[in-house]
Design an enzyme around this catalytic site. Sequence first.
Site, mmCIF file in Angstrom:
data_model
loop_
_atom_site.group_PDB
_atom_site.id
_atom_site.type_symbol
_atom_site.label_atom_id
_atom_site.label_comp_id
_atom_site.label_asym_id
_atom_site.label_seq_id
_atom_site.Cartn_x
_atom_site.Cartn_y
_atom_site.Cartn_z
ATOM 1 N N HIS A 161 -18.916 30.256 -7.802
ATOM 2 C CA HIS A 161 -17.608 29.601 -7.679
ATOM 3 C C HIS A 161 -16.464 30.615 -7.627
ATOM 4 O O HIS A 161 -15.353 30.278 -7.209
ATOM 5 C CB HIS A 161 -17.394 28.574 -8.798
ATOM 6 C CG HIS A 161 -17.017 29.142 -10.123
ATOM 7 N ND1 HIS A 161 -17.915 29.316 -11.153
ATOM 8 C CD2 HIS A 161 -15.821 29.580 -10.613
ATOM 9 C CE1 HIS A 161 -17.295 29.814 -12.213
ATOM 10 N NE2 HIS A 161 -16.025 29.990 -11.907
ATOM 11 N N ASP A 208 -24.893 28.098 -9.509
ATOM 12 C CA ASP A 208 -23.624 28.851 -9.540
ATOM 13 C C ASP A 208 -23.890 30.336 -9.823
ATOM 14 O O ASP A 208 -23.657 30.831 -10.939
ATOM 15 C CB ASP A 208 -22.709 28.251 -10.610
ATOM 16 C CG ASP A 208 -21.297 28.826 -10.552
ATOM 17 O OD1 ASP A 208 -20.979 29.517 -9.568
ATOM 18 O OD2 ASP A 208 -20.533 28.579 -11.501
ATOM 19 N N GLY A 254 -14.023 33.852 -22.672
ATOM 20 C CA GLY A 254 -14.953 34.320 -21.643
ATOM 21 C C GLY A 254 -14.384 34.207 -20.254
ATOM 22 O O GLY A 254 -13.432 33.485 -20.001
ATOM 23 N N SER A 310 -15.201 33.521 -16.062
ATOM 24 C CA SER A 310 -16.120 33.027 -15.053
ATOM 25 C C SER A 310 -16.832 34.205 -14.406
ATOM 26 O O SER A 310 -16.223 35.227 -14.098
ATOM 27 C CB SER A 310 -15.357 32.251 -13.974
ATOM 28 O OG SER A 310 -14.879 31.032 -14.475
ATOM 29 N N GLY A 311 -18.135 34.070 -14.210
ATOM 30 C CA GLY A 311 -18.918 35.130 -13.578
ATOM 31 C C GLY A 311 -19.400 36.203 -14.518
ATOM 32 O O GLY A 311 -20.255 37.010 -14.156
#
Length: 846
Positions: free
Chosen positions: A649, A703, A795, A797-798
């Site tokens: 994403h 994802d 945190g 994303s990724g």
Amino acid sequence: MEYMDSGLRYTPKKEPEWEAADQFLPAYDNKKFEKKKGPGKVGAVIGVVIFLAVVALMAGLLVWHFHFRKDLKVKRMYTGSLKITNQVFEDAYENSSTPEFIALAKQVTTQLKNVYTKVPQLKKYYVGSTVQAFSEGSVIAYYLSEFEVPAGQEAAVDSAMTAINQQVNKERSSYNRPGNALVLDDVVSSALDARMLSRSFNQFLKYSEHTRTSYIGKIESPGFPDRPYPANTFIQWQLRADPGYQVQLDFDTMNLEENCKNDFVKIYDSLVAIESRVLEELCGYYSPSEPMTFLSSGNVMLVTMATNEKRNYPGFRAQVSQVKRGSKGTTCGGQLTGKKGSFTSPNFPNYYPPDTLCQWTITVPQGKSVKVTFNTFLLGEPGEEKSKTCRKDYVDIDGEKVCGEKPKRTVTQTSKNNKMTITFYSDKSYVDRGFDAEYEDVDMTDPCPKEFQCKNQRCISSKLKCDGWNDCGDMSDELGCTCKATDISCKNGFCKPPFWKCDGIDDCGDGTDELNCGGCPSGHVTCNNKKCISEKLRCDGIDDCGDGTDERQCNRGSGITCTETTYKCKNGKCISKVNPECDGEKDCDDVSDEAECDCGQSSFKTSRIVGGQDAEEGEFPWQVSLHVKGGHVCGASIIHPKWLVTAAHCVQDDGKTRFSQPETWEAYLGLHKQRQIGSMVQKRTLKRIIPHPYYNHYTFDNDIALMELESPVTFSDYIKPICLPSPQYVFPTGSTVWITGWGATREGGFAASVLQKAQVRTINDDVCNKLMSGQLTSRMLCAGILSGGVDACQGDSGGPLSFPTGSRMFLAGVVSWGDGCARRNKPGIYTTVTKFRGWIEENTGV
């Protein structure tokens, strides 16, 4: 004279050495002596001879044991110091070759011998003493004494040496003391660290350094930084400052073998290695960003280093300077007034000096109370981790002692009037980083306005009461609660979040949350697919579960039937062991389970800052910051010098930015603080981006994405890959994992400046799926925070979900979606990496 060879000067002519060995009686032929029908004269004679032989042998053994055995001696070395009160220090005493040093040293050893001869436990075992050094105050002598102690008598001699000061006091008050004798006081003695007496040492080195106001000295391990330190070597550095000053020791590099039993550095508040004066023992690799500065109590310090047969580490380097006694950083205590303020232990955030006593008196306006809160509290000492009496270093708050290591802001106290007295005490051994605290005036009748006051007097938001989290630190916010309909209502009165139900961990403390979980009946095994089979069918070589669960961990080597759940070695054979890769054990015949294991490890010692959320530099060297137009957007993980793993994403185009194109991105590896690009940081552009072909931007299924760097990165202490798990790797429900990132999402928001870290816990899939309204797929992993708090987990994303096992970390998941891992009772959802292991290998070769 060095510790290791000092005894040779006094060792008398040795008796033959007896080596301990097992004694075996002769193995006779029993058949020759079997009972016959008649005794016979010959048999009788032989029997008598044998009996006498056995008696003689036993008598001989007894004689050996009581006569010769007592001659087995153990070499015992004791270091110590004593004050000579009727002498004044001369500069010549600093040099051991001057006539003045030699003359005074002879007097000291003569009187030490006289003292020892008055103690029965010491007199007959004493060999000799040497004076190692002198220092100011009036004159302090540092000595080394040797004893030859019969085996089994070591404890008695240790006890006698510990109490030697009592004998010295008796000697000092004696009327028979010669008029020209030295007046001794404050005698300290302790057994030398046995590791410093190793017979493997083949090299002894000794250095001296006297720093001055305009001079900063330097000490370093031999060969640093061009080559590793030498093997089988003992080294000592005697450090001095001018009278009225303290020695300051600043390490800028410390890189030794991880195990202190092999190589170590010990620092002493003395000029000899007195164990009751040791400040710290160091080994392993410390980050240069973590300061290590030590202060002496007086004007001397000793640094020792011992190495074993291996020598493949760089060593250490430190600066030696002096600080005037009474200057800023060396003093503490005093009068504190006003509505609020702060104070710290001396030398904070570095190590406080030993033998320190400080007292603060805090006064706030009349009608108010004093409330003090400790932001950091680190007063740990080896062997005192669970101490409740605080016998060594402590802080006393209005008569209540606190010691050890405490989480951030959990030590707090409110006075009963407008005054408070706080005392800080450190003994003469082992120091720590200390504390920083703040105080404020509060209303006596309402010390926590609009907040909940914990039993330990900590103030927390009223919204946090009865939410299942131990916010107070003493559980007082979770007592006497009425649980919500959605919560787990424990039998002991606690309320717990719903996603802790049936996760395999007793969160209630009475097992309530693990009842009625639909498990198999007694005598049966619960398969991963929920099927129940008889315990007798486990490890029978047949896949009775249908998913291989019953044939795992069966202690069989290579050659079992391969299933989806068994680990497959490179040679095609399968093993039943769960998670065998990179665990230090060779499970596969071809050792492929231990191949390519240079991953998942931080070079540096783990931070000891309890409760802190800032990661240390190099603590998560696989963490990557992905930038677009100069700003942080997503996280990623290093798996290879040319490959990163991130979330699909993150690389989906929107109306303004083409996130799917490599030229849009810049990857920063080794980054710790945003907008601070140090020498350890490497910047790379991207060659290509490979999102998973079945990524669903509605459900976030699949994802995951791969990024190939334009040029390979060079691994370092700050840049390393994380271990990739095999498709069969198991991350058990309830496991503690780490989430790291700078706190930004692609949709916007403010990034944290420093890399953040937080512990979260993997959650039961069924429970999590209910909590998330059925949105989980089989390729998603669920984890929630353990410690609670809106800011506990920030945190990206990724970014990685790192699973610790042994000394390594594996990439369990990729940060995907959810209500934010910082929100209470709202777990984060992560892409399960094991489900994509084949896809990763197919595209990267990793």
